[in-house]
Design a protein around this motif. Structure first.
Motif, short mmCIF file in Angstrom:
data_model
loop_
_atom_site.label_atom_id
_atom_site.label_comp_id
_atom_site.label_asym_id
_atom_site.label_seq_id
_atom_site.Cartn_x
_atom_site.Cartn_y
_atom_site.Cartn_z
N ILE A 133 6.83 2.39 7.45
CA ILE A 133 6.63 2.19 6.01
C ILE A 133 7.35 0.97 5.44
CG2 ILE A 133 6.18 4.64 5.59
CD1 ILE A 133 9.06 4.82 4.42
N HIS A 134 8.31 0.41 6.17
CA HIS A 134 9.10 -0.70 5.63
C HIS A 134 8.78 -2.05 6.28
CE1 HIS A 134 12.18 2.58 4.67
NE2 HIS A 134 11.75 2.13 3.52
N ARG A 135 8.95 -3.07 5.50
CA ARG A 135 8.99 -4.44 6.00
C ARG A 135 10.42 -4.92 5.77
NH1 ARG A 135 9.79 -6.89 1.52
NH2 ARG A 135 8.83 -6.19 -0.41
N TYR A 136 10.88 -5.84 6.60
CA TYR A 136 12.23 -6.34 6.39
C TYR A 136 12.29 -7.82 6.72
CZ TYR A 136 12.87 -5.72 11.42
OH TYR A 136 12.72 -5.78 12.77
N LEU A 155 5.34 -4.76 -9.69
CA LEU A 155 6.78 -4.65 -9.50
C LEU A 155 7.01 -3.86 -8.22
CD1 LEU A 155 9.31 -4.15 -12.26
CD2 LEU A 155 9.54 -2.70 -10.26
N SER A 156 7.97 -4.27 -7.44
CA SER A 156 8.33 -3.52 -6.24
C SER A 156 9.84 -3.51 -6.11
CB SER A 156 7.68 -4.11 -4.99
OG SER A 156 8.16 -5.42 -4.77
N GLY A 212 0.78 -1.22 0.00
CA GLY A 212 0.00 0.00 0.00
C GLY A 212 0.82 1.29 0.00
N MET A 213 2.13 1.17 0.24
CA MET A 213 2.98 2.36 0.21
C MET A 213 3.34 2.69 -1.24
SD MET A 213 3.08 3.08 3.37
CE MET A 213 4.13 4.49 3.22
N LEU A 214 3.42 3.96 -1.56
CA LEU A 214 3.79 4.37 -2.91
C LEU A 214 5.25 4.04 -3.18
CD1 LEU A 214 2.05 7.85 -3.15
CD2 LEU A 214 1.26 5.68 -4.10
#
Length: 81
Positions: A72-75, A37-38, A14-16
Motif C-alpha cells: 500500500i505504500h510508496r517511499y 491532498l495526500s 488509489g489507496m484510501l
C-alpha cells in the motif's frame, strides 16, 4: 562515516487516505478549496555506513522490512550527508 537519510512514505495512488480527506474537508470549511491532498510520514535517520551507497541500501532495507508496507505504500529515500 555517519549519514543522515530522509525517508518519505505515503500511500500509493488509489489507496484510501481518510486523514487527507478529513484535512481537505476542514480546509474547505475555512475557505481553502483544494483539488487534492495526500498525507505522508517523514523519517530522518542517522546511521553509520561505509559510503553513501551502503547507507542508501541500508535505509532501503529498513523501508522494505519495517517502515513501509510495499502493498500500500510508496517511499522515497534521500541520503543527505
Amino acid at each position: 562515516m555517519k549519514f543522515t537519510a530522509k525517508v518519505t512514505i505515503g500511500l500509493k495512488e488509489g489507496m484510501l487516505d481518510p486523514e487527507a480527506r478529513a484535512i481537505q474537508h476542514a480546509l474547505a470549511n475555512i475557505g481553502f478549496a483544494t483539488e487534492g491532498l495526500s498525507t505522508a510520514r517523514v523519517f530522518t535517520i542517522t546511521l553509520e555506513a561505509e559510503d553513501r551507497a551502503a547507507a542508501e541500501a541500508q535505509v532501503e532495507q529498513m523501508c522494505e522490512r519495517l517502515l513501509a508496507n510495499p502493498v500500500i505504500h510508496r517511499y522515497e529515500v534521500e541520503v543527505l550527508a
